[in-house]
Write a protein that holds these residues in place. Structure first.
Motif, short mmCIF file in Angstrom:
data_model
loop_
_atom_site.label_atom_id
_atom_site.label_comp_id
_atom_site.label_asym_id
_atom_site.label_seq_id
_atom_site.Cartn_x
_atom_site.Cartn_y
_atom_site.Cartn_z
N ASN A 84 -1.86 2.88 -1.93
CA ASN A 84 -3.14 2.38 -1.42
C ASN A 84 -3.95 1.63 -2.47
O ASN A 84 -5.16 1.74 -2.54
CB ASN A 84 -3.97 3.53 -0.82
CG ASN A 84 -3.26 4.16 0.35
OD1 ASN A 84 -2.76 3.47 1.24
ND2 ASN A 84 -3.19 5.48 0.35
N GLY A 85 -3.25 0.89 -3.33
CA GLY A 85 -3.92 0.06 -4.32
C GLY A 85 -4.45 0.80 -5.53
O GLY A 85 -5.14 0.22 -6.36
N LYS A 86 -4.16 2.11 -5.65
CA LYS A 86 -4.68 2.89 -6.78
C LYS A 86 -3.54 3.62 -7.48
O LYS A 86 -2.62 4.12 -6.82
CB LYS A 86 -5.68 3.93 -6.29
CG LYS A 86 -6.92 3.34 -5.67
CD LYS A 86 -7.86 4.43 -5.23
CE LYS A 86 -9.08 3.81 -4.56
NZ LYS A 86 -9.94 4.82 -3.98
N ASP A 87 -3.63 3.69 -8.81
CA ASP A 87 -2.66 4.48 -9.56
C ASP A 87 -2.86 5.95 -9.21
O ASP A 87 -3.97 6.47 -9.33
CB ASP A 87 -2.83 4.27 -11.07
CG ASP A 87 -2.43 2.87 -11.50
OD1 ASP A 87 -1.87 2.13 -10.68
OD2 ASP A 87 -2.70 2.53 -12.67
N GLU A 88 -1.78 6.58 -8.73
CA GLU A 88 -1.85 7.97 -8.26
C GLU A 88 -1.41 8.97 -9.33
O GLU A 88 -1.98 10.04 -9.44
CB GLU A 88 -0.96 8.13 -7.03
CG GLU A 88 -1.38 7.28 -5.85
CD GLU A 88 -2.27 8.03 -4.89
OE1 GLU A 88 -1.99 9.20 -4.62
OE2 GLU A 88 -3.25 7.42 -4.43
N SER A 89 -0.35 8.62 -10.05
CA SER A 89 0.17 9.57 -11.03
C SER A 89 0.97 8.84 -12.11
O SER A 89 1.38 7.69 -11.92
CB SER A 89 1.06 10.62 -10.36
OG SER A 89 2.20 10.00 -9.79
N HIS A 90 1.15 9.56 -13.21
CA HIS A 90 1.95 9.06 -14.32
C HIS A 90 2.97 10.13 -14.67
O HIS A 90 2.65 11.31 -14.72
CB HIS A 90 1.08 8.78 -15.55
CG HIS A 90 -0.01 7.80 -15.30
ND1 HIS A 90 0.20 6.43 -15.37
CD2 HIS A 90 -1.31 7.95 -14.98
CE1 HIS A 90 -0.94 5.80 -15.11
NE2 HIS A 90 -1.86 6.70 -14.87
N ARG A 100 1.87 4.13 -7.71
CA ARG A 100 0.67 3.58 -7.08
C ARG A 100 0.79 3.73 -5.57
O ARG A 100 1.88 3.59 -5.00
CB ARG A 100 0.50 2.11 -7.44
CG ARG A 100 -0.75 1.50 -6.80
CD ARG A 100 -1.02 0.13 -7.30
NE ARG A 100 -1.65 0.24 -8.62
CZ ARG A 100 -2.22 -0.78 -9.25
NH1 ARG A 100 -2.22 -1.98 -8.71
NH2 ARG A 100 -2.78 -0.61 -10.42
N HIS A 130 4.93 1.39 -9.89
CA HIS A 130 4.18 0.14 -10.07
C HIS A 130 4.23 -0.39 -11.50
O HIS A 130 4.03 -1.58 -11.72
CB HIS A 130 2.72 0.37 -9.67
CG HIS A 130 1.93 -0.88 -9.54
ND1 HIS A 130 2.02 -1.71 -8.45
CD2 HIS A 130 1.05 -1.48 -10.38
CE1 HIS A 130 1.23 -2.74 -8.60
NE2 HIS A 130 0.63 -2.64 -9.77
N THR A 185 4.35 4.71 -13.72
CA THR A 185 3.10 4.83 -12.99
C THR A 185 3.37 4.62 -11.50
O THR A 185 3.93 3.61 -11.11
CB THR A 185 2.07 3.78 -13.47
OG1 THR A 185 1.85 3.97 -14.86
CG2 THR A 185 0.76 3.90 -12.71
N ASP A 191 0.80 -1.23 0.00
CA ASP A 191 0.00 0.00 0.00
C ASP A 191 0.84 1.28 0.00
O ASP A 191 0.32 2.36 -0.24
CB ASP A 191 -0.95 0.01 1.21
CG ASP A 191 -2.05 -1.03 1.06
OD1 ASP A 191 -2.45 -1.32 -0.08
OD2 ASP A 191 -2.49 -1.57 2.09
#
Length: 166
Positions: free
Chosen positions: A151-157, A149, A130, A147, A125
């Motif tokens: 907390n299980g979510k893609d945050e930024s690129h 990540r 990622h 990418t 997390d």
């Protein structure tokens, strides 16, 4: 009955001899593609910052070492690309202090995609790199899309547009 069993076993042996070298060749082809990057590259990040990346062969030619220098990351981050059996792997030594490991999950004539496997100095997390997609525009122009990540979510690129300078 014996004849049928013999035919089946023979087919399995022939199939395994044909399939095994193909997957080894694919991983080696991906690694050879990475070796083609050896040299110095320069460009801009999607945020407009200057970035310099160098690739060099190390460890007797078994590893491609990438060093990334950006204004806010003097001294660089490093990524090591190497074969693990039949798969191309990478470990990213991040300025956040963690070391995500990724393996190739897709590759074709234009790109190689690495996806997270595990990492050190982190939990799944924690914020970490990622995914990485390296895309070849031609022999002297590539992009790297990283990418992040958490907390299980893609945050930024972050997209790096790079040109080979030597």
């Amino acid at each position: 009955m014996k004849r049928s069993l013999l035919c089946i076993l023979s087919s399995i042996m022939v199939f395994s001899l044909v399939v095994a070298p193909v997957s080894l060749t694919k991983g080696k082809a991906d690694f050879d593609r990475m070796k083609d990057l050896v040299g110095a590259w320069e460009g801009k990040t999607s945020e407009g910052k200057t970035i310099r990346i160098s690739y060099q062969l190390v460890s007797g030619g078994t590893t491609v070492m990438e060093t990334i220098d950006m204004d806010e990351h003097k001294g660089g981050m490093m990524t090591a690309y190497h074969l693990d059996g039949e798969k191309l792997m990478m470990t990213h030594y991040c300025s956040m202090g963690n070391q995500p490991r990724m393996k190739v999950t897709n590759s074709d004539s234009k790109s190689i995609t690495f996806t997270f496997v595990d990492g050190t100095n982190m939990t799944k997390d924690d914020a970490h790199m990622h995914k990485l997609v390296i895309t070849w525009k031609d022999a002297n122009n590539i992009t790297e899309q990283w990418t992040m990540r958490a907390n299980g979510k893609d945050e930024s690129h972050s997209l790096f547009e790079l040109k080979k300078i030597s």
